[in-house]
Write a protein that holds these residues in place. Sequence first.
Motif, PDB file in Angstrom:
ATOM      1  N   THR A  24      13.349  10.250  -0.113  1.00 31.85           N
ATOM      2  CA  THR A  24      14.245  11.285   0.392  1.00 31.85           C
ATOM      3  C   THR A  24      13.432  12.506   0.772  1.00 31.85           C
ATOM      4  O   THR A  24      12.621  12.979  -0.026  1.00 31.85           O
ATOM      5  CB  THR A  24      15.273  11.686  -0.683  1.00 31.85           C
ATOM      6  N   GLY A  25      13.650  13.003   1.991  1.00 28.14           N
ATOM      7  CA  GLY A  25      12.951  14.202   2.436  1.00 28.14           C
ATOM      8  C   GLY A  25      12.608  14.120   3.906  1.00 28.14           C
ATOM      9  O   GLY A  25      13.307  13.480   4.691  1.00 28.14           O
ATOM     10  N   LYS A  26      11.497  14.753   4.276  1.00 27.23           N
ATOM     11  CA  LYS A  26      10.991  14.696   5.649  1.00 27.23           C
ATOM     12  C   LYS A  26      10.154  13.442   5.788  1.00 27.23           C
ATOM     13  O   LYS A  26       9.290  13.164   4.945  1.00 27.23           O
ATOM     14  CB  LYS A  26      10.148  15.928   5.957  1.00 27.23           C
ATOM     15  N   ALA A  27      10.377  12.687   6.858  1.00 24.70           N
ATOM     16  CA  ALA A  27       9.749  11.376   7.013  1.00 24.70           C
ATOM     17  C   ALA A  27       8.232  11.432   6.847  1.00 24.70           C
ATOM     18  O   ALA A  27       7.660  10.700   6.025  1.00 24.70           O
ATOM     19  CB  ALA A  27      10.129  10.762   8.354  1.00 24.70           C
ATOM     20  N   TYR A  28       7.555  12.259   7.607  1.00 25.43           N
ATOM     21  CA  TYR A  28       6.096  12.257   7.552  1.00 25.43           C
ATOM     22  C   TYR A  28       5.570  12.664   6.177  1.00 25.43           C
ATOM     23  O   TYR A  28       4.597  12.093   5.685  1.00 25.43           O
ATOM     24  CB  TYR A  28       5.488  13.131   8.657  1.00 25.43           C
ATOM     25  N   GLU A  29       6.234  13.631   5.519  1.00 21.67           N
ATOM     26  CA  GLU A  29       5.789  14.055   4.194  1.00 21.67           C
ATOM     27  C   GLU A  29       5.937  12.926   3.174  1.00 21.67           C
ATOM     28  O   GLU A  29       5.052  12.698   2.349  1.00 21.67           O
ATOM     29  CB  GLU A  29       6.584  15.274   3.717  1.00 21.67           C
ATOM     30  N   GLU A  30       7.063  12.224   3.239  1.00 23.74           N
ATOM     31  CA  GLU A  30       7.310  11.142   2.280  1.00 23.74           C
ATOM     32  C   GLU A  30       6.399   9.943   2.533  1.00 23.74           C
ATOM     33  O   GLU A  30       5.945   9.301   1.586  1.00 23.74           O
ATOM     34  CB  GLU A  30       8.773  10.734   2.308  1.00 23.74           C
ATOM     35  N   ILE A  31       6.129   9.640   3.792  1.00 23.31           N
ATOM     36  CA  ILE A  31       5.202   8.540   4.111  1.00 23.31           C
ATOM     37  C   ILE A  31       3.826   8.853   3.547  1.00 23.31           C
ATOM     38  O   ILE A  31       3.199   8.008   2.885  1.00 23.31           O
ATOM     39  CB  ILE A  31       5.144   8.298   5.633  1.00 23.31           C
ATOM     40  N   LEU A  32       3.345  10.060   3.769  1.00 25.85           N
ATOM     41  CA  LEU A  32       2.029  10.461   3.248  1.00 25.85           C
ATOM     42  C   LEU A  32       2.012  10.470   1.725  1.00 25.85           C
ATOM     43  O   LEU A  32       1.025  10.049   1.103  1.00 25.85           O
ATOM     44  CB  LEU A  32       1.639  11.829   3.805  1.00 25.85           C
ATOM     45  N   HIS A  33       3.115  10.909   1.116  1.00 23.93           N
ATOM     46  CA  HIS A  33       3.206  10.932  -0.350  1.00 23.93           C
ATOM     47  C   HIS A  33       3.129   9.509  -0.922  1.00 23.93           C
ATOM     48  O   HIS A  33       2.357   9.245  -1.853  1.00 23.93           O
ATOM     49  CB  HIS A  33       4.502  11.618  -0.787  1.00 23.93           C
ATOM     50  N   VAL A  34       3.917   8.601  -0.371  1.00 20.80           N
ATOM     51  CA  VAL A  34       3.905   7.217  -0.856  1.00 20.80           C
ATOM     52  C   VAL A  34       2.536   6.582  -0.623  1.00 20.80           C
ATOM     53  O   VAL A  34       2.019   5.853  -1.473  1.00 20.80           O
ATOM     54  CB  VAL A  34       5.038   6.385  -0.208  1.00 20.80           C
ATOM     55  N   ALA A  35       1.925   6.874   0.517  1.00 25.07           N
ATOM     56  CA  ALA A  35       0.591   6.329   0.809  1.00 25.07           C
ATOM     57  C   ALA A  35      -0.425   6.773  -0.250  1.00 25.07           C
ATOM     58  O   ALA A  35      -1.234   5.962  -0.723  1.00 25.07           O
ATOM     59  CB  ALA A  35       0.144   6.765   2.203  1.00 25.07           C
ATOM     60  N   ARG A  36      -0.370   8.038  -0.619  1.00 26.81           N
ATOM     61  CA  ARG A  36      -1.283   8.541  -1.655  1.00 26.81           C
ATOM     62  C   ARG A  36      -0.972   7.924  -3.018  1.00 26.81           C
ATOM     63  O   ARG A  36      -1.868   7.508  -3.744  1.00 26.81           O
ATOM     64  CB  ARG A  36      -1.199  10.065  -1.749  1.00 26.81           C
ATOM     65  N   GLU A  37       0.315   7.889  -3.370  1.00 26.04           N
ATOM     66  CA  GLU A  37       0.720   7.368  -4.679  1.00 26.04           C
ATOM     67  C   GLU A  37       0.356   5.898  -4.869  1.00 26.04           C
ATOM     68  O   GLU A  37       0.032   5.478  -5.979  1.00 26.04           O
ATOM     69  CB  GLU A  37       2.225   7.555  -4.879  1.00 26.04           C
TER      70      GLU A  37
END
Length: 144
Positions: A91-104
């Motif tokens: 949930t959130g802004k698409a690019y921010e969440e994609i980058l977050h999941v990629a890092r996690e």
Amino acid sequence: MSRPVLCAIDVSHKGQDADVLRVAKKLADLDGATLDVMTVVPDFGESIVGSFFEQDHHERAVAEARQLLSDEVTAAIGADVDAMVRHVVATGKAYEEILHVARETDCGLIVIGAHKPDFKDYLLGPNAARVVRHSNCSVHVVRP
């Protein structure tokens, strides 16, 4: 085993990301990697807009997005693959969440579609461009 491949799709446009899913599966298979497929639900809860929705709106939106994500994976690359894929609904802004999941998840590759851009976003859509620009791993952009 290799680091996971993260495939980000937009479930709000049924079938639009089928090629993105097929490419992601192929790239994961080439490297013996697992495939994670994600979508992002917009966050209206903190804004004034959020006050117009029922309290359980977010939970229902996430549940529907999870079902649509599974449906998209099944339609594009099969039910047997869908059973092995890790589904992520953020949930959130698409690019921010994609980058977050990629890092996690310490993924080795992000696969994302470059949807039909507006003139101002001619080279890449705004989310794909931001993911490419800020990612810590390689990004494969699938063009229509």
